[in-house]
Motif scaffolding. Structure first.
Motif, PDB file in Angstrom:
ATOM      1  N   GLN A   2       0.728  -1.175   0.184  1.00 15.75           N
ATOM      2  CA  GLN A   2      -0.096   0.053   0.177  1.00 15.75           C
ATOM      3  C   GLN A   2       0.658   1.317   0.095  1.00 15.75           C
ATOM      4  O   GLN A   2       0.588   2.026   0.510  1.00 15.75           O
ATOM      5  CB  GLN A   2      -1.185  -0.120   0.882  1.00 15.75           C
ATOM      6  CG  GLN A   2      -1.924  -1.117   1.174  1.00 15.75           C
ATOM      7  CD  GLN A   2      -3.067  -1.441   1.924  1.00 15.75           C
ATOM      8  OE1 GLN A   2      -3.540  -0.248   2.609  1.00 15.75           O
ATOM      9  NE2 GLN A   2      -3.764  -2.138   1.922  1.00 15.75           N
ATOM     10  N   GLU A   4       3.937   1.797   0.942  1.00 15.28           N
ATOM     11  CA  GLU A   4       5.037   2.028   2.033  1.00 15.28           C
ATOM     12  C   GLU A   4       5.828   0.730   1.982  1.00 15.28           C
ATOM     13  O   GLU A   4       5.966  -0.130   2.883  1.00 15.28           O
ATOM     14  CB  GLU A   4       4.431   2.116   3.293  1.00 15.28           C
ATOM     15  CG  GLU A   4       3.628   3.439   3.259  1.00 15.28           C
ATOM     16  CD  GLU A   4       3.172   3.702   5.065  1.00 15.28           C
ATOM     17  OE1 GLU A   4       3.829   3.377   5.744  1.00 15.28           O
ATOM     18  OE2 GLU A   4       1.972   4.190   5.103  1.00 15.28           O
ATOM     19  N   ARG A   7       8.201  -0.065   5.183  1.00 18.94           N
ATOM     20  CA  ARG A   7       7.284  -0.945   6.290  1.00 18.94           C
ATOM     21  C   ARG A   7       6.809  -2.318   5.908  1.00 18.94           C
ATOM     22  O   ARG A   7       6.843  -3.173   6.783  1.00 18.94           O
ATOM     23  CB  ARG A   7       6.161   0.090   6.264  1.00 18.94           C
ATOM     24  CG  ARG A   7       5.891   0.486   7.955  1.00 18.94           C
ATOM     25  CD  ARG A   7       4.904   1.493   8.339  1.00 18.94           C
ATOM     26  NE  ARG A   7       3.512   0.757   8.520  1.00 18.94           N
ATOM     27  CZ  ARG A   7       2.520   1.319   8.629  1.00 18.94           C
ATOM     28  NH1 ARG A   7       2.125   2.489   7.917  1.00 18.94           N
ATOM     29  NH2 ARG A   7       1.354   0.620   8.939  1.00 18.94           N
TER      30      ARG A   7
END
Length: 180
Positions: A2, A4, A7
Motif C-alpha cells: 500500500q 509503503e 514498512r
C-alpha cells in the motif's frame, strides 16, 4: 504494501523470522517472496539478495504464487531493462494458466514501474488502463494511484473505490526513478 514498501519489507521480515522459528517453511518462503517484492521498489541491490534467499527457500517447495511473486520482484529490481517485456508476457501467461488472477494487478504495477523508469508514457497509460480494469471491483485500487505517483503524474479526478481526499499529486518523484 500500500505505498509503503519499507514498512512492508520490515513486516514481511518479521513474518519470515517468526515462521522460521516455528519451522513453517512454506510460510517463511511466502513472507520472503513478499519481502523481496517490497525491497525491489526501494533498493535493487538489496533485492538481489532478497530474491536469492526466496529462491533458496522455495527450492524444495511447490508454492506457485510465491514463485511468481519472486519473479515479479526480479522484474521490479530490473526495471529499465528493455528485455523485461518478454518476462512480463511469460508471467502473464503463467498467471492465466495457474488461475492466479489475484496476482495480475501486482504484475501490472511492476510493469508500470518499469515504464515509469523508462519514461514511456504511452505504454504506462495502457498499463494504467489495464490496472483500472483489473481493480474496478476495489481490490488493489490503490495500485492505480501508486502507478501515477511513480511516474510523477497527476491522479485522475474520480476513481471508484478510493478515498476522494487522497493527494492529487506526489510531493516528490520516488527515489527509484533515479536508479537507471
Amino acid at each position: 504494501m500500500q505505498g509503503e514498501p519499507a514498512r512492508a519489507a520490515a513486516a514481511y521480515l518479521a513474518g519470515r523470522l517468526e515462521a522460521e522459528q516455528h519451522a513453517k517453511s512454506g510460510e517463511a518462503a511466502h513472507n520472503q517472496a513478499l519481502r523481496a517484492l517490497a525491497v525491489a521498489f526501494i533498493d535493487p541491490h538489496q533485492a538481489d539478495d532478497e530474491v536469492d534467499l526466496v529462491e533458496q527457500l522455495l527450492a524444495h517447495l511447490d508454492l506457485r504464487a510465491s514463485r511468481i511473486n519472486a519473479a515479479i520482484a526480479a522484474l521490479i529490481r530490473d526495471a529499465g531493462n528493455l528485455a523485461l517485456e518478454d518476462r512480463v508476457q511469460a508471467l502473464r501467461t503463467e498467471l492465466d494458466v495457474a488461475g492466479l488472477t489475484s496476482v495480475t494487478p501486482t504484475l501490472e504495477l511492476a510493469l508500470a514501474f518499469h515504464q515509469a523508469v523508462l519514461d514511456d508514457l504511452d505504454a504506462l497509460t495502457a498499463t494504467i488502463s489495464r490496472l483500472r480494469e483489473l481493480t474496478r471491483g476495489g481490490d488493489f485500487a490503490y495500485y492505480i494511484d501508486i502507478a501515477h505517483f511513480m511516474a510523477g503524474l497527476t491522479l485522475p479526478a474520480e476513481q471508484p473505490g478510493w478515498n476522494p481526499a487522497r493527494p492529487r499529486t506526489c510531493p516528490a518523484r520516488p527515489k527509484s526513478r533515479r536508479l537507471r
